[in-house]
Design an enzyme around this catalytic site. Sequence first.
Site, mmCIF file in Angstrom:
data_model
loop_
_atom_site.group_PDB
_atom_site.id
_atom_site.type_symbol
_atom_site.label_atom_id
_atom_site.label_comp_id
_atom_site.label_asym_id
_atom_site.label_seq_id
_atom_site.Cartn_x
_atom_site.Cartn_y
_atom_site.Cartn_z
ATOM 1 N N LYS A 11 0.825 -1.210 0.000
ATOM 2 C CA LYS A 11 0.000 0.000 0.000
ATOM 3 C C LYS A 11 0.867 1.272 0.000
ATOM 4 O O LYS A 11 2.080 1.200 0.250
ATOM 5 C CB LYS A 11 -0.931 -0.040 1.214
ATOM 6 N N TYR A 51 -12.285 -2.127 -3.814
ATOM 7 C CA TYR A 51 -12.794 -2.283 -2.445
ATOM 8 C C TYR A 51 -14.329 -2.186 -2.389
ATOM 9 O O TYR A 51 -14.881 -1.856 -1.341
ATOM 10 C CB TYR A 51 -12.155 -1.247 -1.525
ATOM 11 N N ASN A 114 -2.002 0.284 6.808
ATOM 12 C CA ASN A 114 -1.486 -0.997 7.328
ATOM 13 C C ASN A 114 -0.644 -1.791 6.324
ATOM 14 O O ASN A 114 -0.601 -3.010 6.372
ATOM 15 C CB ASN A 114 -2.628 -1.828 7.922
ATOM 16 N N HIS A 117 -2.158 -5.337 1.482
ATOM 17 C CA HIS A 117 -3.448 -6.017 1.280
ATOM 18 C C HIS A 117 -3.164 -7.448 0.851
ATOM 19 O O HIS A 117 -2.195 -7.694 0.127
ATOM 20 C CB HIS A 117 -4.260 -5.330 0.172
ATOM 21 N N GLU A 128 -9.725 -10.710 -7.726
ATOM 22 C CA GLU A 128 -8.772 -9.600 -7.572
ATOM 23 C C GLU A 128 -7.625 -9.708 -8.583
ATOM 24 O O GLU A 128 -7.151 -8.694 -9.098
ATOM 25 C CB GLU A 128 -8.243 -9.571 -6.134
HETATM 26 P P1 RTP Z 1 -7.029 -5.892 3.289
HETATM 27 O O1 RTP Z 1 -8.358 -6.212 2.666
HETATM 28 O O2 RTP Z 1 -6.516 -4.508 2.951
HETATM 29 O O3 RTP Z 1 -6.015 -6.970 3.045
HETATM 30 O O4 RTP Z 1 -7.202 -5.871 4.879
HETATM 31 P P2 RTP Z 1 -7.976 -6.897 5.787
HETATM 32 O O5 RTP Z 1 -8.574 -8.001 4.960
HETATM 33 O O6 RTP Z 1 -7.029 -7.294 6.870
HETATM 34 O O7 RTP Z 1 -9.100 -5.974 6.387
HETATM 35 P P3 RTP Z 1 -10.566 -5.650 5.793
HETATM 36 O O8 RTP Z 1 -11.555 -5.913 6.874
HETATM 37 O O9 RTP Z 1 -10.761 -6.308 4.476
HETATM 38 O O10 RTP Z 1 -10.495 -4.082 5.617
HETATM 39 C C1 RTP Z 1 -9.916 -3.522 4.454
HETATM 40 C C2 RTP Z 1 -9.049 -2.363 4.828
HETATM 41 O O11 RTP Z 1 -9.848 -1.303 5.303
HETATM 42 C C3 RTP Z 1 -9.122 -0.570 6.263
HETATM 43 N N1 RTP Z 1 -9.845 -0.525 7.523
HETATM 44 N N2 RTP Z 1 -9.957 0.543 8.226
HETATM 45 N N3 RTP Z 1 -10.654 2.415 10.214
HETATM 46 C C4 RTP Z 1 -11.021 1.146 10.353
HETATM 47 O O12 RTP Z 1 -11.618 0.748 11.332
HETATM 48 C C5 RTP Z 1 -10.673 0.210 9.302
HETATM 49 N N4 RTP Z 1 -11.010 -1.066 9.262
HETATM 50 C C6 RTP Z 1 -10.473 -1.541 8.108
HETATM 51 C C7 RTP Z 1 -7.794 -1.237 6.471
HETATM 52 O O13 RTP Z 1 -6.804 -0.582 5.669
HETATM 53 C C8 RTP Z 1 -8.041 -2.633 5.960
HETATM 54 O O14 RTP Z 1 -6.841 -3.221 5.542
HETATM 55 MG MG MG Z 2 -9.737 -7.626 3.279
#
Ligand code: RTP
Ligand code: MG
Length: 143
Positions: A11, A51, A114, A117, A128
């Site tokens: 990212k 997204y 973070n 992804h 994807e």
């Molecule tokens: P990613 O899709 O980016 O690999 O991350 P992930 O599966 O670990 O998390 P996901 O639940 O899919 O959330 C996608 C991205 O959204 C951002 N996020 N921000 N501010 C918040 O509470 C929050 N929660 C999620 C994060 O950048 C997350 O990676």
């Molecule tokens: Mg995710």
Amino acid sequence: MAIERTISIVKPDAVGKNVIGKIYDRFESNGLKIVAAKMKHLSRREAEGFYAVHKERPFFGELVDFMISGPVMIQVLEGENAVAKNREIMGATNPANADEGTIRKDFADSVGENAVHGSDSAENAAIEIAYFFAETEICPRTR
Ligand code: RTP
Ligand code: MG
């Protein structure tokens, strides 16, 4: 164990910190092979489309703004159990909860910024991969 493919994105925060190589090392050290890669500065439309599953979530606007704040490095990783293995190497979404030695523990600053992804299922990985790569851009290893 089946050979799988998954999408990984370094990212904008991690690209900005100049740690693409350090993150690639985590993939390679853990047996995942990079079989396609491109650097891209996503348009708002591309980030929103990528997204789209999160479009109703309160953090969607912030997430899209962040993902277009600089270039990203997008790669297809291939290997045994690649989807789960990549998620393990990445660590928890919130770096505060990420295990020692994971990418997010070492390179991420917050749940919003973070570092990486990773696809969360084989089904989403296929979607994807097709979102960013033509089949002809993927290079299976011959040695
Ligand atoms: P990613 O899709 O980016 O690999 O991350 P992930 O599966 O670990 O998390 P996901 O639940 O899919 O959330 C996608 C991205 O959204 C951002 N996020 N921000 N501010 C918040 O509470 C929050 N929660 C999620 C994060 O950048 C997350 O990676
Ligand atoms: Mg995710």
